[in-house]
Design an enzyme around this catalytic site. Structure first.
Site, short mmCIF file in Angstrom:
data_model
loop_
_atom_site.label_atom_id
_atom_site.label_comp_id
_atom_site.label_asym_id
_atom_site.label_seq_id
_atom_site.Cartn_x
_atom_site.Cartn_y
_atom_site.Cartn_z
N ASN A 265 8.89 -2.55 23.95
CA ASN A 265 8.89 -1.41 24.89
C ASN A 265 10.28 -1.24 25.51
O ASN A 265 11.21 -1.97 25.16
CB ASN A 265 7.82 -1.62 25.96
CG ASN A 265 8.05 -2.89 26.74
OD1 ASN A 265 9.09 -3.08 27.36
ND2 ASN A 265 7.09 -3.81 26.68
N ALA B 161 8.05 -9.04 33.90
CA ALA B 161 8.19 -8.66 32.49
C ALA B 161 7.20 -7.57 32.09
O ALA B 161 6.07 -7.52 32.60
CB ALA B 161 7.96 -9.89 31.61
N LYS C 201 9.87 -9.20 4.42
CA LYS C 201 9.91 -7.79 4.81
C LYS C 201 8.88 -6.99 3.99
O LYS C 201 8.86 -7.11 2.76
CB LYS C 201 11.33 -7.25 4.57
CG LYS C 201 11.47 -5.83 5.01
CD LYS C 201 12.86 -5.29 4.75
CE LYS C 201 12.86 -3.80 5.02
NZ LYS C 201 14.06 -3.14 4.55
N ASP D 72 -2.69 -12.45 28.86
CA ASP D 72 -2.17 -11.90 30.11
C ASP D 72 -1.53 -13.06 30.88
O ASP D 72 -2.23 -13.93 31.40
CB ASP D 72 -3.29 -11.25 30.92
CG ASP D 72 -2.73 -10.46 32.09
OD1 ASP D 72 -1.85 -10.99 32.80
OD2 ASP D 72 -3.16 -9.30 32.29
N ILE D 73 -0.20 -13.06 30.91
CA ILE D 73 0.53 -14.19 31.48
C ILE D 73 0.25 -14.30 32.98
O ILE D 73 -0.06 -15.37 33.51
CB ILE D 73 2.04 -14.03 31.21
CG1 ILE D 73 2.25 -13.99 29.69
CG2 ILE D 73 2.85 -15.17 31.83
CD1 ILE D 73 3.59 -13.47 29.25
N PHE E 128 3.69 -7.00 39.14
CA PHE E 128 4.25 -5.65 39.22
C PHE E 128 3.25 -4.70 38.58
O PHE E 128 2.73 -4.99 37.49
CB PHE E 128 5.59 -5.57 38.49
CG PHE E 128 6.76 -5.92 39.37
CD1 PHE E 128 6.91 -7.20 39.88
CD2 PHE E 128 7.70 -4.96 39.71
CE1 PHE E 128 7.98 -7.52 40.71
CE2 PHE E 128 8.79 -5.26 40.53
CZ PHE E 128 8.93 -6.54 41.03
N LYS F 226 -5.60 -4.02 40.37
CA LYS F 226 -4.88 -5.05 39.58
C LYS F 226 -4.67 -6.32 40.40
O LYS F 226 -4.77 -7.42 39.88
CB LYS F 226 -3.53 -4.47 39.16
CG LYS F 226 -3.12 -4.86 37.76
CD LYS F 226 -1.92 -4.10 37.29
CE LYS F 226 -2.31 -2.85 36.53
NZ LYS F 226 -1.16 -2.14 35.98
N LYS G 43 -6.27 -9.58 38.74
CA LYS G 43 -5.37 -10.61 38.24
C LYS G 43 -5.21 -11.76 39.23
O LYS G 43 -4.35 -12.62 39.04
CB LYS G 43 -4.01 -9.99 37.89
CG LYS G 43 -4.11 -8.91 36.83
CD LYS G 43 -2.83 -8.75 36.04
CE LYS G 43 -2.95 -7.58 35.08
NZ LYS G 43 -1.96 -7.63 34.01
O1 C5P Z 1 -1.94 -4.85 33.29
P1 C5P Z 1 -0.51 -4.49 33.44
O2 C5P Z 1 0.32 -4.70 32.20
O3 C5P Z 1 -0.26 -3.12 34.02
O4 C5P Z 1 0.00 -5.50 34.56
C1 C5P Z 1 1.32 -5.58 34.92
C2 C5P Z 1 1.61 -6.92 35.51
O5 C5P Z 1 1.05 -7.98 34.72
C3 C5P Z 1 3.08 -7.23 35.52
O6 C5P Z 1 3.34 -8.09 36.59
C4 C5P Z 1 3.30 -7.93 34.17
O7 C5P Z 1 4.44 -8.75 34.20
C5 C5P Z 1 2.04 -8.74 34.05
N1 C5P Z 1 1.57 -8.94 32.68
C6 C5P Z 1 1.61 -10.20 32.11
N2 C5P Z 1 1.10 -10.41 30.86
C7 C5P Z 1 0.58 -9.39 30.15
C8 C5P Z 1 0.54 -8.09 30.72
C9 C5P Z 1 1.05 -7.90 31.97
O8 C5P Z 1 2.11 -11.13 32.74
N3 C5P Z 1 0.12 -9.60 28.95
#
Ligand code: C5P
Length: 403
Positions: free
Chosen positions: A216, A280, A294, A312-313, A330, A344, A348
């Protein structure tokens, strides 16, 4: 808030230039400023520039008969809701603590019954001198408010407490004070010394084959600026970053990663930490399989791309058995910003969520407008450079958990 007016007393210090930005920040939220520039202040900024920004006449000299006739020093403070001394030099603090009244600034400070917010700025030795510390205590005992000083590099080349708070922090304090929050512990040193902060930044890259990937537009600018701002406040920072075109801040423990799974692994390995900030833009999905060679282009068929969800980190770290005491996410949104950010925050398991509108050119751009969302408050921050937004966030963290 009904229309508010602040009387700014601009003292003679190198940081006087920051008062110009403060005037603009206050004007943006509808707070009017009347300004007094001391004689020493005039050595650093001109009344002309102050007047151009405040849009009002600037007062400089106690003994100007026309000033006294039109608006005396008593009237100057009477028409203000709050007096802000910025920069509050050692001299201005001393005069005010001891009741001197030999110029317009000190006379106004002596004559006022309004609250006074001092924004100290001076050399670290001057700040730490027993005389200044005694004046500080005297002023505090009389109910004066203080914001800063913070620890950092100073114009004189030294490092330590004495550096003036940033205009964004001062503006926030002014807004909160005017809104009736008198519990500002602004004197609490804003330091992150001894704190370990883990930050994720940039995009992740999810390979399709050895030469292609899904990713992205994240530039990493906000995450890197935040790492720098936390380091500047004395934190020990681990920065886990996807591929970006930026140089990691000096002093950061830097871990370069490519994929979301690498990023999660690096974050888990860094635990325990005091604060986790997920900046991130992690790719939501990755290709189910990655070609080891490839993939050849063929006229007959476009290769299918099956995606699977990435971990989801933020959510994982926020539910971890070594969960950091402060977890910040964020929420970049293009619409419905606040409701989405609040949802969120809950989903989260975060403590704070920084909501921002990415419908413009925030991603990759140099400015950001942050909204701090916590379980019990929402704070709208001004549109500012990513560096200044980072400083404001680092300062908020320091106020929350700092030493
Ligand atoms: O769900 P969304 O992507 O909108 O959430 C954004 C937040 O979650 C940000 O803080 C982003 O760094 C974190 N995030 C993450 N791992 C993911 C997706 C989002 O840590 N796979």
């Amino acid at each position: 808030m009904s229309e508010k007016r602040v009387l700014l007393i601009i003292g003679g210090g190198v940081a006087a230039y920051k008062s110009l930005l403060l005037i603009r920040l206050l004007a943006k939220v509808g707070i009017k400023t009347t300004c007094i520039v001391t004689k020493a202040g005039e050595e650093f900024i001109t009344p002309l520039s102050v007047g151009a920004l405040s849009g009002e006449r600037v007062f400089t000299d106690l003994f100007s008969l026309s000033d006294e006739a039109e608006m005396g020093h008593i009237e100057l403070s009477r028409s203000a809701d709050l007096i802000v001394v910025v920069p509050a030099t050692a001299d201005l603090m001393a005069k005010s603590a001891n009741g001197f009244a030999n110029d317009l600034a000190s006379t106004t400070l002596l004559a006022t019954d309004k609250r006074v917010l001092y924004v100290p700025s001076m050399n670290v030795r001057m700040w730490e001198h027993p005389a200044t510390q005694k004046n500080l205590q005297t002023l505090k005992q009389r109910g004066a408010l203080f914001v800063g000083p913070v620890e950092g590099d100073m114009a004189c080349g030294e490092f330590g407490f004495g550096r003036m708070s940033e205009p964004e922090t001062i503006a926030d304090t002014v807004i909160n004070t005017l809104a009736g929050d008198t519990h500002i512990d602004a004197l609490k040193p804003q330091s992150l010394k001894g704190k370990h902060i883990l930050i994720t930044a940039g995009p992740t890259r999810e390979p399709i084959d050895p030469v292609r990937y899904l990713s992205n537009n994240s530039s990493g600018k906000q995450g890197y600026a935040l790492a720098q701002a936390c380091i500047d406040l004395g934190a020990n920072v681990s920065l886990v970053s996807g591929p970006v075109a930026l140089t990691p801040p000096k002093g950061a423990h830097f871990i370069a990663v490519q994929t979301a799974r690498d990023m999660l692994g690096a974050c888990e390995a860094a635990l325990p930490v005091d604060v986790f900030i997920a900046v991130a833009a992690v790719a939501d999905w990755r290709p189910k399989t990655t070609g080891s060679k490839k993939i050849k282009k063929s006229k007959q068929a476009i290769p299918p791309l099956t995606l699977v969800e990435n971990p989801d980190i933020l959510k994982t770290i926020a539910h971890h058995k070594k969960r950091p005491p402060l977890v910040i996410g964020f929420a970049a949104e293009t619409h419905n910003i606040l409701p989405y950010a609040q949802a969120k925050l809950k989903r989260k398991n975060c403590d704070w969520m920084i909501a921002n509108d990415v419908s413009g050119d925030v991603m990759g751009g140099d400015e950001n407008t942050m909204i701090l969302v916590t379980k019990d408050k929402i704070e709208h921050w001004t549109t500012q450079t990513k560096q200044n937004a980072a400083k404001q966030l680092a300062t908020a963290i320091a106020k929350h958990i700092g030493t």
